[in-house]
Design an enzyme around this catalytic site. Structure first.
Site, PDB file in Angstrom:
ATOM      1  N   LEU A 296      29.934  43.145  40.140  1.00  0.00           N
ATOM      2  CA  LEU A 296      31.252  42.537  39.962  1.00  0.00           C
ATOM      3  C   LEU A 296      31.332  41.344  40.902  1.00  0.00           C
ATOM      4  O   LEU A 296      31.083  41.469  42.102  1.00  0.00           O
ATOM      5  CB  LEU A 296      32.363  43.536  40.264  1.00  0.00           C
ATOM      6  CG  LEU A 296      33.798  43.047  39.966  1.00  0.00           C
ATOM      7  CD1 LEU A 296      34.702  44.210  39.582  1.00  0.00           C
ATOM      8  CD2 LEU A 296      34.419  42.279  41.138  1.00  0.00           C
TER       9      LEU A 296
ATOM     10  N   TYR B 174      40.505  26.721  57.638  1.00  0.00           N
ATOM     11  CA  TYR B 174      39.568  27.240  56.629  1.00  0.00           C
ATOM     12  C   TYR B 174      38.404  27.944  57.320  1.00  0.00           C
ATOM     13  O   TYR B 174      38.017  29.055  56.943  1.00  0.00           O
ATOM     14  CB  TYR B 174      39.045  26.105  55.760  1.00  0.00           C
ATOM     15  CG  TYR B 174      37.835  26.489  54.927  1.00  0.00           C
ATOM     16  CD1 TYR B 174      37.980  27.317  53.813  1.00  0.00           C
ATOM     17  CD2 TYR B 174      36.556  26.040  55.261  1.00  0.00           C
ATOM     18  CE1 TYR B 174      36.873  27.684  53.061  1.00  0.00           C
ATOM     19  CE2 TYR B 174      35.450  26.400  54.518  1.00  0.00           C
ATOM     20  CZ  TYR B 174      35.616  27.231  53.417  1.00  0.00           C
ATOM     21  OH  TYR B 174      34.522  27.597  52.686  1.00  0.00           O
TER      22      TYR B 174
END
Length: 250
Positions: free
Chosen positions: A5, A140
């Site tokens: 996944l 970030y």
């Protein structure tokens, strides 16, 4: 047959990783906010599911519908270039909600089944900007460094249960939408004190002729993490990533 996944498959590293695992015979669950079946070749081994990693209910629904997951790849994320002082509070919250908390919640949703089966692999895609201080992307960088930190602890915690944990660190990629998605969050060009620094940053990125990271590089790094039992905790995702990690002593 193994099932992987992958989050953030609408473009870039996630999309390329989904393609590679499909080509190599895996069952692939490609997730994205807005599912687009045209992005990947039709296959009986492919499922495309809607997933918003900032939504706990969305995470729970996807994991429930996915069934047994052998490999989880947390790839979804975005950047927001701005000096730390000028980064808007809502941008800070969004960065950490997507890049950090979204990754953590995906792990918490999938790890129990891996622990119970005593098998599985968790791969977190972060960034080589975490290995040295850089201006303009401080928040970030912090959101990704936080993932590195809890992944290191997770690797120790999951090892007794036969679950491997890895960090893939890409470098700068001209092939992804990272820059395009980050541009609306750019702040400080109208600030007299910060404008020179921001202009220098943008120019340096545009004129950089050194090695870079390509999406297939990251896909191959994820493949190594998923299939190589001797793979290290940290795996570089491109030529520039290898250089940066070597310079950092990793």
């Amino acid at each position: 047959m193994s099932t992987i996944l992958i989050t953030g498959c609408s473009s870039g590293f996630g999309l390329e990783t989904a393609k590679l695992f499909l080509e190599r015979g895996w069952d692939v669950i490609a997730t994205m906010r807005k599912p687009n079946p045209d992005l990947l070749p039709p296959s009986e081994r492919l499922r495309i599911l809607a997933l918003d990693v900032t939504d706990s209910e969305s995470i729970a629904d996807v994991v429930k519908n996915a069934g047994p997951i052998d490999v989880l790849v947390n790839n979804a994320g975005f950047g927001a270039p701005a000096p730390v002082e000028l980064t808007a509070p809502e941008t800070v919250q969004s960065l950490f909600q997507t890049n950090t908390i979204g990754t953590l919640e995906m792990i918490q949703a999938v790890a129990p089944q891996m622990r119970q089966r005593r098998a599985g692999v968790i791969i977190n895609v972060t960034s080589t900007v975490t290995v040295k201080p850089l201006p303009v992307i401080g928040v970030y960088r912090a959101s990704k460094a936080a993932v590195n930190a809890f992944t290191e602890s997770l690797a120790i915690e999951m090892e007794p249960f036969g679950v491997r944990v890895h960090i893939v660190l890409p470098g700068r990629s001209p092939q992804t939408r990272f820059g395009e998605n980050a541009r609306p969050h750019l702040r400080g060009m109208d600030n007299a004190d910060y404008a020179p620094l921001l202009q220098q940053f943008v120019k340096a990125v545009q004129e950089d002729t050194g090695p870079v990271t390509y999406a297939p590089d990251v896909a191959e790094a994820v493949w190594r993490a998923a299939t190589d039992l001797s793979a290290p905790l940290r795996i570089p995702g491109g030529a520039d990533a290898e250089l940066w990690m070597t310079e950092a002593g990793m």
